[in-house]
Write a protein that holds these residues in place. Structure first.
Motif, mmCIF file in Angstrom:
data_model
loop_
_atom_site.group_PDB
_atom_site.id
_atom_site.type_symbol
_atom_site.label_atom_id
_atom_site.label_comp_id
_atom_site.label_asym_id
_atom_site.label_seq_id
_atom_site.Cartn_x
_atom_site.Cartn_y
_atom_site.Cartn_z
ATOM 1 N N ILE A 98 0.837 -1.205 0.000
ATOM 2 C CA ILE A 98 0.000 0.000 0.000
ATOM 3 C C ILE A 98 0.870 1.253 0.000
ATOM 4 O O ILE A 98 0.632 2.191 -0.759
ATOM 5 N N ILE A 99 1.876 1.260 0.833
ATOM 6 C CA ILE A 99 2.757 2.432 0.927
ATOM 7 C C ILE A 99 3.466 2.672 -0.405
ATOM 8 O O ILE A 99 3.585 3.817 -0.858
ATOM 9 N N ASN A 129 6.961 11.643 3.774
ATOM 10 C CA ASN A 129 7.779 10.578 4.363
ATOM 11 C C ASN A 129 7.694 10.579 5.883
ATOM 12 O O ASN A 129 7.601 9.515 6.506
ATOM 13 N N ARG A 130 7.700 11.756 6.488
ATOM 14 C CA ARG A 130 7.593 11.832 7.951
ATOM 15 C C ARG A 130 6.240 11.304 8.415
ATOM 16 O O ARG A 130 6.147 10.546 9.374
ATOM 17 N N TRP A 131 5.180 11.707 7.709
ATOM 18 C CA TRP A 131 3.830 11.250 8.059
ATOM 19 C C TRP A 131 3.713 9.728 7.913
ATOM 20 O O TRP A 131 3.189 9.056 8.796
ATOM 21 N N ILE A 132 4.243 9.181 6.835
ATOM 22 C CA ILE A 132 4.206 7.728 6.626
ATOM 23 C C ILE A 132 5.004 7.014 7.712
ATOM 24 O O ILE A 132 4.570 5.980 8.230
ATOM 25 N N ASP A 133 6.158 7.552 8.081
ATOM 26 C CA ASP A 133 6.965 6.951 9.148
ATOM 27 C C ASP A 133 6.176 6.877 10.458
ATOM 28 O O ASP A 133 6.190 5.858 11.151
ATOM 29 N N ILE A 134 5.484 7.955 10.784
ATOM 30 C CA ILE A 134 4.681 7.979 12.008
ATOM 31 C C ILE A 134 3.571 6.940 11.930
ATOM 32 O O ILE A 134 3.363 6.145 12.854
ATOM 33 N N ALA A 135 2.852 6.940 10.821
ATOM 34 C CA ALA A 135 1.736 6.004 10.653
ATOM 35 C C ALA A 135 2.210 4.563 10.724
ATOM 36 O O ALA A 135 1.631 3.741 11.448
#
Length: 181
Positions: A98-99, A129-135
């Motif tokens: 998904i990512i 990228n920061r948002w995806i890392d957090i999620a």
């Protein structure tokens, strides 16, 4: 979770870029997931109106997190998804599918921005990228906890099945069964 001022700034840039195209990205993501064996049955089983409502609610939680710095509802939902899909048997690798699809959909749209404003495109990319890392860190943590819980339950069930075998005569054994099978 500790966010720096820079983290907040680049995620705000990402959100300003993403929000106007969110519906198109979600449509593209859904179509791509229909081609993946682990996700296709889940996507097909969800009625269109339910998916639309879920997408609206998710978008609102993301907006609250990124714009208003109210991460609680978003992270709670992310953890719930991690737990739910772990219990459903969806592999963690499927989340990276998904990512990858999501990043590619955003990347294609960032190309036009990069030609006009490369600095902003870089900030949007950093924010994404920061948002995806957090999620993914919160989803992964919940996914792992759910899998560990499942393994613990399975270990307990196996221990309950560990019982003596009594031989009555040649080729005839008695095995008492107790507990969850």
């Amino acid at each position: 979770m500790r966010l720096t001022a820079e983290d907040k700034a680049v995620m705000a840039d990402y959100w300003a870029f993403f929000e106007p195209i969110a519906e198109a990205i979600n449509t593209e993501l859904r179509e791509s997931l229909l081609a993946l064996p682990e996700w296709a049955p889940i996507i097909r089983a969800m009625p269109e109106d339910q998916m639309a409502a879920q997408n609206r609610a998710s978008l609102e939680r993301q907006r609250q997190a990124i714009v208003e710095n109210n991460w609680g509802p978003y992270l709670e939902d992310t953890r719930a998804q991690g737990t739910q899909y772990a219990r459903s048997g969806v592999s963690f690798v499927a989340w990276y599918d998904i990512i990858a699809i999501y990043r590619e959909a955003i990347r294609r749209r960032l190309i036009a921005l990069a030609q006009k404003d490369p600095e902003r495109a870089g900030r949007v990319s950093d924010g994404m990228n920061r948002w995806i890392d957090i999620a993914m860190s919160h989803l992964g943590e919940a996914y792992l906890a759910a899998k560990e819980h499942i393994i613990t339950q399975q270990q307990e069930a196996i221990r309950e099945l560990s019982v003596p075998v009594l031989q009555i005569r040649d080729r005839l054994l008695i095995l008492p069964l107790v507990g969850m099978i």
